[in-house]
Motif scaffolding. Structure first.
Motif, PDB file in Angstrom:
ATOM      1  N   GLU A 348     -23.822  19.477  -1.488  1.00 15.58           N
ATOM      2  CA  GLU A 348     -25.004  18.842  -2.056  1.00 15.58           C
ATOM      3  C   GLU A 348     -25.402  19.522  -3.369  1.00 15.58           C
ATOM      4  OE1 GLU A 348     -29.596  17.682  -0.754  1.00 15.58           O
ATOM      5  OE2 GLU A 348     -28.300  18.856   0.587  1.00 15.58           O
ATOM      6  N   PHE A 349     -25.245  20.865  -3.410  1.00 20.98           N
ATOM      7  CA  PHE A 349     -25.585  21.579  -4.643  1.00 20.98           C
ATOM      8  C   PHE A 349     -24.640  21.176  -5.782  1.00 20.98           C
ATOM      9  CE2 PHE A 349     -24.967  25.127  -7.540  1.00 20.98           C
ATOM     10  CZ  PHE A 349     -26.275  25.371  -7.951  1.00 20.98           C
ATOM     11  N   ILE A 350     -23.359  21.023  -5.443  1.00 18.82           N
ATOM     12  CA  ILE A 350     -22.390  20.633  -6.480  1.00 18.82           C
ATOM     13  C   ILE A 350     -22.734  19.260  -7.040  1.00 18.82           C
ATOM     14  CG2 ILE A 350     -19.959  20.009  -6.826  1.00 18.82           C
ATOM     15  CD1 ILE A 350     -19.219  22.269  -4.935  1.00 18.82           C
ATOM     16  N   LEU A 351     -23.201  18.355  -6.159  1.00 25.06           N
ATOM     17  CA  LEU A 351     -23.572  17.029  -6.649  1.00 25.06           C
ATOM     18  C   LEU A 351     -24.808  17.076  -7.533  1.00 25.06           C
ATOM     19  CD1 LEU A 351     -22.997  14.906  -3.406  1.00 25.06           C
ATOM     20  CD2 LEU A 351     -21.513  15.045  -5.420  1.00 25.06           C
ATOM     21  N   ARG A 352     -25.739  17.994  -7.251  1.00 30.78           N
ATOM     22  CA  ARG A 352     -26.982  18.068  -8.001  1.00 30.78           C
ATOM     23  C   ARG A 352     -26.874  18.951  -9.259  1.00 30.78           C
ATOM     24  NH1 ARG A 352     -31.672  16.672  -5.176  1.00 30.78           N
ATOM     25  NH2 ARG A 352     -31.310  15.954  -3.042  1.00 30.78           N
ATOM     26  N   TYR A 353     -25.801  19.725  -9.389  1.00 27.13           N
ATOM     27  CA  TYR A 353     -25.714  20.703 -10.487  1.00 27.13           C
ATOM     28  C   TYR A 353     -25.704  19.978 -11.830  1.00 27.13           C
ATOM     29  CZ  TYR A 353     -24.250  24.874 -13.056  1.00 27.13           C
ATOM     30  OH  TYR A 353     -24.190  25.930 -13.935  1.00 27.13           O
ATOM     31  N   ASN A 354     -26.325  20.611 -12.823  1.00 28.37           N
ATOM     32  CA  ASN A 354     -26.461  20.019 -14.153  1.00 28.37           C
ATOM     33  C   ASN A 354     -25.217  20.364 -14.982  1.00 28.37           C
ATOM     34  OD1 ASN A 354     -27.435  18.768 -16.422  1.00 28.37           O
ATOM     35  ND2 ASN A 354     -28.784  20.469 -16.996  1.00 28.37           N
ATOM     36  N   TYR A 355     -24.292  19.420 -15.109  1.00 28.77           N
ATOM     37  CA  TYR A 355     -23.061  19.628 -15.873  1.00 28.77           C
ATOM     38  C   TYR A 355     -23.245  19.156 -17.309  1.00 28.77           C
ATOM     39  CZ  TYR A 355     -21.118  20.056 -11.173  1.00 28.77           C
ATOM     40  OH  TYR A 355     -20.877  20.434  -9.884  1.00 28.77           O
ATOM     41  N   THR A 356     -22.444  19.708 -18.202  1.00 28.23           N
ATOM     42  CA  THR A 356     -22.522  19.307 -19.618  1.00 28.23           C
ATOM     43  C   THR A 356     -21.764  18.013 -19.877  1.00 28.23           C
ATOM     44  OG1 THR A 356     -20.597  20.697 -20.094  1.00 28.23           O
ATOM     45  CG2 THR A 356     -22.781  21.682 -20.395  1.00 28.23           C
ATOM     46  N   THR A 357     -20.813  17.690 -19.032  1.00 30.70           N
ATOM     47  CA  THR A 357     -20.046  16.450 -19.180  1.00 30.70           C
ATOM     48  C   THR A 357     -20.085  15.681 -17.873  1.00 30.70           C
ATOM     49  OG1 THR A 357     -18.003  17.566 -18.518  1.00 30.70           O
ATOM     50  CG2 THR A 357     -18.479  17.471 -20.886  1.00 30.70           C
ATOM     51  N   LYS A 358     -19.756  14.435 -17.988  1.00 40.32           N
ATOM     52  CA  LYS A 358     -19.736  13.582 -16.809  1.00 40.32           C
ATOM     53  C   LYS A 358     -18.522  13.915 -15.960  1.00 40.32           C
ATOM     54  CE  LYS A 358     -19.821   8.754 -15.353  1.00 40.32           C
ATOM     55  NZ  LYS A 358     -19.802   7.336 -15.790  1.00 40.32           N
ATOM     56  N   LEU A 367     -13.947  21.347  -7.184  1.00 43.56           N
ATOM     57  CA  LEU A 367     -14.807  22.515  -7.365  1.00 43.56           C
ATOM     58  C   LEU A 367     -15.278  23.062  -6.018  1.00 43.56           C
ATOM     59  CD1 LEU A 367     -16.338  24.417  -9.229  1.00 43.56           C
ATOM     60  CD2 LEU A 367     -18.177  22.713  -9.362  1.00 43.56           C
ATOM     61  N   PHE A 368     -15.568  22.180  -5.065  1.00 39.37           N
ATOM     62  CA  PHE A 368     -15.980  22.600  -3.730  1.00 39.37           C
ATOM     63  C   PHE A 368     -14.899  23.479  -3.093  1.00 39.37           C
ATOM     64  CE2 PHE A 368     -16.039  21.986   0.857  1.00 39.37           C
ATOM     65  CZ  PHE A 368     -17.351  22.266   1.174  1.00 39.37           C
ATOM     66  N   CYS A 369     -13.667  23.024  -3.161  1.00 44.24           N
ATOM     67  CA  CYS A 369     -12.559  23.790  -2.567  1.00 44.24           C
ATOM     68  C   CYS A 369     -12.365  25.126  -3.283  1.00 44.24           C
ATOM     69  CB  CYS A 369     -11.279  22.966  -2.612  1.00 44.24           C
ATOM     70  SG  CYS A 369     -11.343  21.454  -1.621  1.00 44.24           S
ATOM     71  N   GLN A 370     -12.497  25.136  -4.604  1.00 45.52           N
ATOM     72  CA  GLN A 370     -12.328  26.377  -5.352  1.00 45.52           C
ATOM     73  C   GLN A 370     -13.365  27.422  -4.941  1.00 45.52           C
ATOM     74  OE1 GLN A 370     -12.512  25.292  -9.473  1.00 45.52           O
ATOM     75  NE2 GLN A 370     -10.353  24.636  -9.577  1.00 45.52           N
ATOM     76  N   LEU A 371     -14.608  27.000  -4.818  1.00 44.47           N
ATOM     77  CA  LEU A 371     -15.659  27.954  -4.472  1.00 44.47           C
ATOM     78  C   LEU A 371     -15.471  28.504  -3.065  1.00 44.47           C
ATOM     79  CD1 LEU A 371     -18.760  26.143  -6.032  1.00 44.47           C
ATOM     80  CD2 LEU A 371     -17.522  28.120  -6.922  1.00 44.47           C
ATOM     81  N   VAL A 372     -15.038  27.665  -2.146  1.00 42.42           N
ATOM     82  CA  VAL A 372     -14.803  28.141  -0.775  1.00 42.42           C
ATOM     83  C   VAL A 372     -13.661  29.148  -0.751  1.00 42.42           C
ATOM     84  CG1 VAL A 372     -14.109  27.445   1.546  1.00 42.42           C
ATOM     85  CG2 VAL A 372     -15.756  26.066   0.272  1.00 42.42           C
TER      86      VAL A 372
END
Length: 399
Positions: A348-358, A367-372
């Protein structure tokens, strides 16, 4: 040998030598190495003893016990024709000069015209023969001098042979002076026998003598150099032997100054010389047109062709404008630190994070798998799962 056993015609001689050329070539090549065994010679002639006996009977070969040798007259002939003889025949030139004197005397005393013409031809031929043999002796002397210095292994024999060659050089020079003196003193003969052929022969012989003189001067100089080198090498050899003896006796450091000499020597002289290329500066090429013209002339002289180049189109104003390209890459550490400070689960945090690009859903899953994977010990697994756009993911919080 039977007195009748000799060749009667040139044709008979040449045919015999041609038929046995393989055997004669083999024996001539090995004349310095060994006496040629008769059994090997018989094998070369195909086991035909009559062919071998014919060569012996006609004096081409000499049989000594169970070995064979080429008869000295034929051996000298082969060596002289092939220019491999080691003997410098000074006597042959002296014989020509003595015979020359005799025929000049015969010419002056003869009253018959035909016989005088014969003596005149003999003198002309002897003059040519004298000049030819003199030059040949000089060539043989030069070759023997070089071979002696390069191939003779014994220092004493090498030096002695060079000294003997030096004596022969002086003998040849004396013969030349004697022949020139004869040509100058016998003016009566050359005046009476004055014809174009005789004048041309005398001119040629004098020219041969001049060439021989110059060659003998160089030979004398080279012999002196060789003898000096031999003496220096001999002295060096003696010093090395003495150093070896002192080294074996453990006295080399106390009895010599070799340590000091080695310390004073600079070993850089043994290294190869370094060459560096000098390149012209770009500023000089741009500012000086003369340098460019010189380089083009050098290239044309050496056949270097200029390679064709395709020029690019000029840049437009749009190409010169500043353009910014945003990359999709993000810093996983920065995202994880922000997630650890939040109360959301990871996906949920990854979906809400403010990215610079779409970003697409696939990018979020990656990204979820990388962080885990990067922070396995800091992840708190709840055992529960959720679904987002047909993607099932575990609910993970930060510890």
């Amino acid at each position: 040998m039977d007195i009748l056993s000799h060749f009667r015609t040139i044709e008979e001689l040449t045919k015999t030598l041609s038929r046995e050329q393989r055997l004669l070539s083999e024996m001539f090549e090995k004349r310095k190495l060994m006496k040629y065994p008769k059994a090997i010679a018989l094998e070369i002639v195909g086991g035909n003893e009559s062919r071998l006996s014919r060569l012996i009977d006609y004096g081409v070969l000499v049989e000594t016990g169970s070995s064979l040798e080429i008869e000295s007259d034929y051996l000298n002939f082969f060596e002289e024709v092939l220019n491999v003889n080691e003997e410098i025949s000074v006597l042959s030139v002296q014989e020509c000069i003595n015979t020359l004197k005799e025929h000049i005397t015969y010419f002056l005393q003869e009253t018959n015209v035909n016989r005088r013409a014969g003596y005149q031809d003999s003198v002309r031929q002897l003059l040519k023969k004298t000049g030819f043999r003199t030059l040949k002796n000089v060539v043989d002397l030069k070759r023997n001098m070089d071979n002696t210095y390069k191939q003779e292994p014994n220092y004493l024999n090498k030096k002695t042979k060079l000294q003997h060659l030096d004596e022969k050089s002086h003998s040849i020079r004396s013969m030349i002076r004697e022949c020139e003196k004869l040509m100058d003193n016998e003016q009566a003969f050359f005046i009476m026998a004055n014809d174009p052929h005789m004048a041309k022969t005398c001119s040629t012989v004098r020219h041969d003598f001049v060439e021989a003189y110059h060659a003998l001067m160089e030979i004398d100089r080279q012999i002196i150099v060789y003898i000096n080198q031999i003496d220096q090498q001999n002295q060096l050899y003696k010093k090395i032997r003495k150093l070896k003896y002192l080294k074996d006796q453990l006295l080399i450091k106390t009895e010599t100054n070799i340590t000091q000499v080695l310390e004073d020597n600079n070993p850089l002289w043994m290294e190869s010389r370094q060459y560096s290329k000098i390149r012209l500066s770009l500023e000089a090429l741009r500012e000086n047109d003369e340098i460019g013209r010189v380089l083009r002339r050098i290239a044309e002289r050496n056949g270097i062709q200029k390679t064709s180049r395709i020029e690019a189109e000029p840049l437009t104003q749009e190409d010169l404008q500043e353009q910014v390209q945003l990359l999709k890459e993000i810093d996983p550490t920065e995202v994880w630190n922000a997630f650890a400070a939040s109360s959301y689960n990871l996906f949920e945090f990854i979906l809400r994070y403010n990215y610079t690009t779409k970003r697409e859903i696939e990018d979020h899953a990656t990204l979820f798998c990388q962080l885990v994977i990067l922070h396995p010990d800091e992840c708190k697994l709840t055992g529960e799962y959720a679904t987002y756009q047909n993607i099932e993911y575990p609910i993970i919080y930060a510890k």
